[in-house]
Structure formats: structure tokens, C-alpha cells
Design an enzyme around this catalytic site. Sequence first.
Site, PDB file in Angstrom:
ATOM      1  N   HIS A  24     -10.827  -5.293   8.624  1.00  0.00           N
ATOM      2  CA  HIS A  24     -11.355  -5.028   7.284  1.00  0.00           C
ATOM      3  C   HIS A  24     -12.426  -3.941   7.307  1.00  0.00           C
ATOM      4  O   HIS A  24     -12.705  -3.337   6.282  1.00  0.00           O
ATOM      5  CB  HIS A  24     -11.951  -6.293   6.669  1.00  0.00           C
ATOM      6  CG  HIS A  24     -10.923  -7.263   6.174  1.00  0.00           C
ATOM      7  ND1 HIS A  24     -10.204  -8.076   7.016  1.00  0.00           N
ATOM      8  CD2 HIS A  24     -10.466  -7.527   4.925  1.00  0.00           C
ATOM      9  CE1 HIS A  24      -9.363  -8.808   6.296  1.00  0.00           C
ATOM     10  NE2 HIS A  24      -9.493  -8.490   5.036  1.00  0.00           N
ATOM     11  N   GLU A  75       0.812  -1.220   0.000  1.00  0.00           N
ATOM     12  CA  GLU A  75       0.000   0.000   0.000  1.00  0.00           C
ATOM     13  C   GLU A  75       0.843   1.266   0.000  1.00  0.00           C
ATOM     14  O   GLU A  75       0.475   2.281  -0.608  1.00  0.00           O
ATOM     15  CB  GLU A  75      -0.963   0.010   1.191  1.00  0.00           C
ATOM     16  CG  GLU A  75      -2.129  -0.980   1.061  1.00  0.00           C
ATOM     17  CD  GLU A  75      -1.738  -2.421   1.316  1.00  0.00           C
ATOM     18  OE1 GLU A  75      -0.601  -2.666   1.785  1.00  0.00           O
ATOM     19  OE2 GLU A  75      -2.562  -3.317   1.043  1.00  0.00           O
TER      20      GLU A  75
HETATM   21  C1  LIG Z   1      -2.412  -4.698   4.147  1.00  0.00           C
HETATM   22  C2  LIG Z   1      -3.351  -5.569   3.423  1.00  0.00           C
HETATM   23  N1  LIG Z   1      -3.553  -5.377   2.114  1.00  0.00           N
HETATM   24  C3  LIG Z   1      -4.415  -6.171   1.429  1.00  0.00           C
HETATM   25  C4  LIG Z   1      -5.084  -7.170   2.066  1.00  0.00           C
HETATM   26  C5  LIG Z   1      -6.045  -8.062   1.307  1.00  0.00           C
HETATM   27  N2  LIG Z   1      -5.456  -9.382   1.170  1.00  0.00           N
HETATM   28  C6  LIG Z   1      -5.735 -10.361   2.041  1.00  0.00           C
HETATM   29  S1  LIG Z   1      -4.848 -11.733   1.746  1.00  0.00           S
HETATM   30  C7  LIG Z   1      -4.104 -11.041   0.404  1.00  0.00           C
HETATM   31  C8  LIG Z   1      -3.116 -11.820  -0.383  1.00  0.00           C
HETATM   32  C9  LIG Z   1      -2.019 -12.279   0.479  1.00  0.00           C
HETATM   33  O1  LIG Z   1      -1.187 -13.143  -0.227  1.00  0.00           O
HETATM   34  P1  LIG Z   1      -0.099 -13.980   0.551  1.00  0.00           P
HETATM   35  O2  LIG Z   1       0.628 -13.106   1.490  1.00  0.00           O
HETATM   36  O3  LIG Z   1       0.689 -14.705  -0.466  1.00  0.00           O
HETATM   37  O4  LIG Z   1      -0.926 -14.989   1.450  1.00  0.00           O
HETATM   38  P2  LIG Z   1      -1.906 -16.152   0.984  1.00  0.00           P
HETATM   39  O5  LIG Z   1      -3.255 -15.538   0.922  1.00  0.00           O
HETATM   40  O6  LIG Z   1      -1.455 -16.652  -0.332  1.00  0.00           O
HETATM   41  O7  LIG Z   1      -1.831 -17.167   2.048  1.00  0.00           O
HETATM   42  C10 LIG Z   1      -4.539  -9.751   0.222  1.00  0.00           C
HETATM   43  C11 LIG Z   1      -4.083  -8.854  -0.850  1.00  0.00           C
HETATM   44  C12 LIG Z   1      -4.863  -7.323   3.448  1.00  0.00           C
HETATM   45  N3  LIG Z   1      -5.534  -8.251   4.167  1.00  0.00           N
HETATM   46  N4  LIG Z   1      -3.984  -6.531   4.100  1.00  0.00           N
END
Ligand SMILES: Cc1ncc(C[n+]2csc(CCOP(=O)(O)OP(=O)(O)O)c2C)c(N)n1
Lengths: 328, 327
Positions: free
Chosen positions: B131, B62
Site C-alpha cells: 500500500h 485498474e
Molecule cells: C489492486 C488493488 N486495488 C485496490 C485495492 C484496495 N482494496 C482492498 S480490498 C478491496 C475490495 C476487495 O473486494 P473483494 O475482492 O470482494 O474482497 P473482500 O474485501 O470483500 O474480502 C479493495 C478495492 C487493492 N488492495 N488492490
Amino acid sequence: MKEKQITPDFQVSLFTRMVLIRKFEEKIVALCRESYQLPGMQILANGQEAVATGVVSALEPEDIIVSNHRSHGHLLARGADLNSLMAEIMAKADGVNCGKAGTLHLSMPEINALMTSTVVGAGPPLAVGAAFAQQYQALNGVTVVFFGDGAAAEGSVHEAMNLSGIWKLPILFVCENNGWAGAQRPEEHSAVRQIHKRAQGYDMPGQSVDGNDVEAVYHLSLELLEYCRSGKGPAFMETLTYRMRGHGEQDHQHYVNPEELEAWALKCPIIRYRRALLNAGILDKAQIQSIEQDAEARVAAAVAFGDAGPYPESDTALTDVFVQAFNA
Amino acid sequence: MSQKTFGNAINDALSTAMDMDDTVFIAGEGVGVSIHLDSNMPTYGLLDKFGRRRVKDTPVSEAAIAGLAVGASCMGLRPVVEIMFFPFITLASDMLVNHAGKLRYMSGGKSSFPLTVRVKAGVGFGAGSQHSHNLEAWIAHSPGLKIVWPATVEDAKGLLLSAIFDPDPVIVVEDMMLYRMKGELPDRDFRTPLGKARVAVPGTDCTVIAYGMALYTAMKALEPLIEKGISCEVIDLRSLVPLDKTCILESVRKTGRLVVVHEANRFCGFGAELAAMVAEEAFHDLKGPVKRVGAPQIPVPVASSLEKVFIPGPEDVVRAVLETMNK
Ligand SMILES: Cc1ncc(C[n+]2csc(CCOP(=O)(O)OP(=O)(O)O)c2C)c(N)n1
Ligand SMILES: [Mg+2]
């Protein structure tokens, strides 16, 4: 101290834990399908059970876990009580966090699963604090923080790696590279394809491991935990695995190549380990069946427990903000 | 005119702006390829239409997303970046608060930052406090940032287009609970001016100001109040910064009473600014105390029995109106 030599009993316990995690989350899938009222997004770790099991099984009781949005496996591997965990996922009053957390923000400090954050990338700086407390008080423990390949792009993760590198904090960074961050591929969110190579830049050992091989994860965890525990500082482990379901249960993977999914299905950590234990004569089919049935029964009991319990009383919405309440 | 959803209207605004002006591009987590296959999502189909040069999927970063907007806008582009959920704006806040909002001033007016940040907001879907957390008061408190909050399908398009072509940084908040709401939408390029509130329902006894989802909470309170013989004038604020003081003060001078409604925490919420402004500028026209309806000072809990305690309802608006009417 954990044994480096894996005994058959221990192998059975690794298998049993993975099966329990799978059955627990398969039940959540079923509850979502039956449009059962599970609040929020259900985010599951189907296909990643060997990471949670391998890492957590290598921990000592005093070690600390900091988890992320995909946390069920981490907590179950740590021995979380199934009933109150399922009740929390249902947002019931008897849940581990009294219905305030739901599935995404579970914390169970009583089993040293200290904190969970669903803010992607928040875990590592939180782990800096936990590991600092361990170092400061000359405790023997290590803090393990789980985060995703996507999270590795957050600045907070880099700051945490750098600071823990300078202060030689006992942190094991576990990057669960499951091939996806939402609908984004690793090549879209990481300039370097092997995320563990970043460890070098912060002067800590960094290695990758087949994240679908529970024993390999266990052995590497032991080795890196020993390094952290000896006072040398943090270490980094990248576990190569795959997110077999959508990001959450509302995501139907329209952007995923079905062939890739099929190829990874063949590498399922549970199927692989079952085959290995069968071939080695450590378990026979009947024993495996009984392990699976036992897990199913425990999960069913947890659902029954959750179902039977009440939703939280509305006035509890106002409690727990501060240790000492006051009238605002 | 055609029937569109709120989400379609945002999509329409983005598409219209990108058709008109090549300096407009969009960036964010999943704005191109998304986990949602849903035509009501604001960026649906834009990658196919405009390609990867102008529709940028970013890492989960972000601070870099917001920095991209600040730097590119200073170079003359018109970035439209997305923050996936309102609480994650905290990760972007250095770039927005300390840079987007301050650098023009500190340059003595030499630089400008025509950027837009779309922020997805809302409570009521059991996602919990990381959220769901409406932080409009933080933004409004920071000099140099504008913030608008559409409640209707028309304004979803009109405000976003104004924001994109405004010469200053604008945060546009989108209530996700409204994405599927339908309404009439003009097909052409049209603008809802920033800084103009709208009298949604004229009335005589009490002014009720709300924005976003809270507008509908306020609307639901009207009927029980009419049954009690009370006529409310509802103002859809639309724009928090700049603030349409004229519209507010005209209404309050007429009705003599004010109730402010928002879903954010009441304590130090944006309603406090409205109450203070009216107390300073129209005290002698007031016939009753200014009342604020908002959430209690707690994070958003997950269980729906608890989340209900958090979200202000129509009955809270009714109570506040009755209180200021001394009934
Ligand atoms: C700061 C933030 N930005 C965006 C999100 C939305 N979001 C939740 S999980 C995710 C993807 C995360 O990917 P990864 O770290 O690879 O974990 P995975 O879901 O694959 O286990 C996103 C963008 C969030 N929860 N927190
Ligand atoms: Mg991932």
C-alpha cells in the site's frame, strides 16, 4: 485421503475451528476498540468462517494455499500457531514474519500457506506458478487460491483462469462472494451475477455453494479438489457468504442496509452449525461452552505472548531483501 | 478565501472543474460511495452533487480504469480517474506508460489525451509495502506523462485544476498524510501552473529541494541548521515533469549546494535526476557534493520500529546539509 463420510469427531473439529477463528478475530476487534496499537488496517472475516474452515479442512497436507487481505481464517484453519500469528498482527519481532508483514501480508510456507497478497486479484496468477511447480514436479498437491467477488473483476484473475485452463493446472479457485468489495455491491462490479458461471468460459467446472454451511463447503471442496488432483485441470468454487463487519475496522458500514445485515446475522455459520450439532446430539451445551472457553483461553494466551514480545530491532529493517545481502 | 483542508481543496478542484465543463467526469474504486464517511476525503459528496452519469464507481479493475481515461480522453472528454494506492498504479501502467504516454507521439501529433490520474500516496500508517510505495520515478522516466505533487492546500486545488484542463496526461500525487492539514484556500477557480517550482523559504547557504510530505521533513530541519548558522533555501518542487530547471539552477547558483529530499527509495529515485541535472548544468557553481535524502533500498515494513528506518526524517536532512557544507 479425506473421508467423504463426516464422522461426529470431524464435525466437532469443524465447529471448533470456526469458533477459534471467530474468537481470534473478535479479540482483534476488541484490541482495535481499546485503541491498542495494531498497525495498519485490520481486515476481518467475521461471518465467513465456514468458507475458510470448509475448504481448508478438505485439503491434504501437501496442498498449497494462496491467500488475500482477509486471510486470518485461512491460516487459522490451516493450523497456524496462534501465538506467532497474533504477534505478527501486533508487528512484533516474534511474529511469523518478524514484524515486516503485519496483518495484511502474512505468509507461512511452513504450513503450506505459501503466500498472501493484499493487491486485489494478485492471488490467482501467483497460484498459477505454484500449481505449475506442482504439475512440473509431478507432486500430488493442489493449489487453492482465495479471492473476493471484487477481485474477480481484475484482469489478472481472468488471465490466471485461462492459462490454468489451457495447461490443466491443479488449481481450485475459491471466490468468496461476501456481497461487498469495499462499499461496492456485486452488481456494480460483475456483469454476471453468478460469478462461478465464468468458469465455463475457461473450460473448468464451476459451482456455487452456501458459504455459511460448513459441511456443504467441505463436500464441494472435496469433490472439486479430487477433480483437480486427478489431472483434469482447474476448478472454480463460488462461496455465497456475507461480510458481517466493515471492509476494515475503520469502516462503520454507513452504506449497509441494517435489515440486510440482520438477515445475514441469522444465517451466521457458527450459530447454524451449533444448532445442528446440538439437535443431532453430537454436542451438548456444556461441551459447546468448553469449546468456546478453550478458544478464548488460547486467544488470550496468544495476546499475552504478543504483548510480552519486543518490537523488531530497527536494524532488521534492512535484512531479508535478498537471500544474499550486499551493500547497495 | 476560506480555511479548508487539503482533502477539501482537492474536492473543491474537482467540483469546480465539473461545474465549469461537462466533459469532466470522475471514476475509480469508491469515488462515489466510499467506505469512508469523511468530508476530508477528496471525492466526498460529489456523487450527491453530480450524479451517477459523472461520478463513476468502478470495479476493482485498474487497467480498465486507466484505459477508460485514455480512450475517453482521446474522444475529447476530460477524465479524472483515481488509483487508490500508489503501488496499484503498476496494474494501470500499461495503459498509462504504453498508451497515454505514447499514442500522441505515435499519431504524429494527431491525437491528444487530456486525462488526469489522481494517485493516493504515503507511508507512515503501518499498511506495508503493497500500500505504501512511491513510484514517481517510474512515471517521470516514462516519456509523455506529466507528474505533479502538491504539498500545500492551495496547490492541492491549483495543480489539480491545471492538470484537469491541461491537454496532456497528468498524474497528480496526493499524500494521504496531508488530507487533514488546514490552510487558506481561494474559493474561485485558480491555477498553479504545471512546471513551476516555488521557493518556500529563501536562504543563502544550501538549496534543499523536496515535494509532498517530504517538504515538511525538510522544513523541520531548518531550525537546527539555523542554530548552527546555516541558512537553507527550500524549494517546493510541485512539478516533477515538467521540471522547473530555471528555479532550481538559479537557487543552486546562488547557494552552491544542493540537498534533495524525498520519501521514495533513494536508489534510482527522482533525486538522482535532480542531482545529475545540477551536476551537468551547474557543476562549476557547486561548492560541495550534491546530497540525496531518501529511503533505504527496502520495501516498506509494517512494524513502526521498522517503518521509522524507512521514512527519511529531519535529522537525515540536517546530516546531508552538514555533509555538503563539510561541517
Ligand atoms: C489492486 C488493488 N486495488 C485496490 C485495492 C484496495 N482494496 C482492498 S480490498 C478491496 C475490495 C476487495 O473486494 P473483494 O475482492 O470482494 O474482497 P473482500 O474485501 O470483500 O474480502 C479493495 C478495492 C487493492 N488492495 N488492490
Ligand atoms: Mg467481497
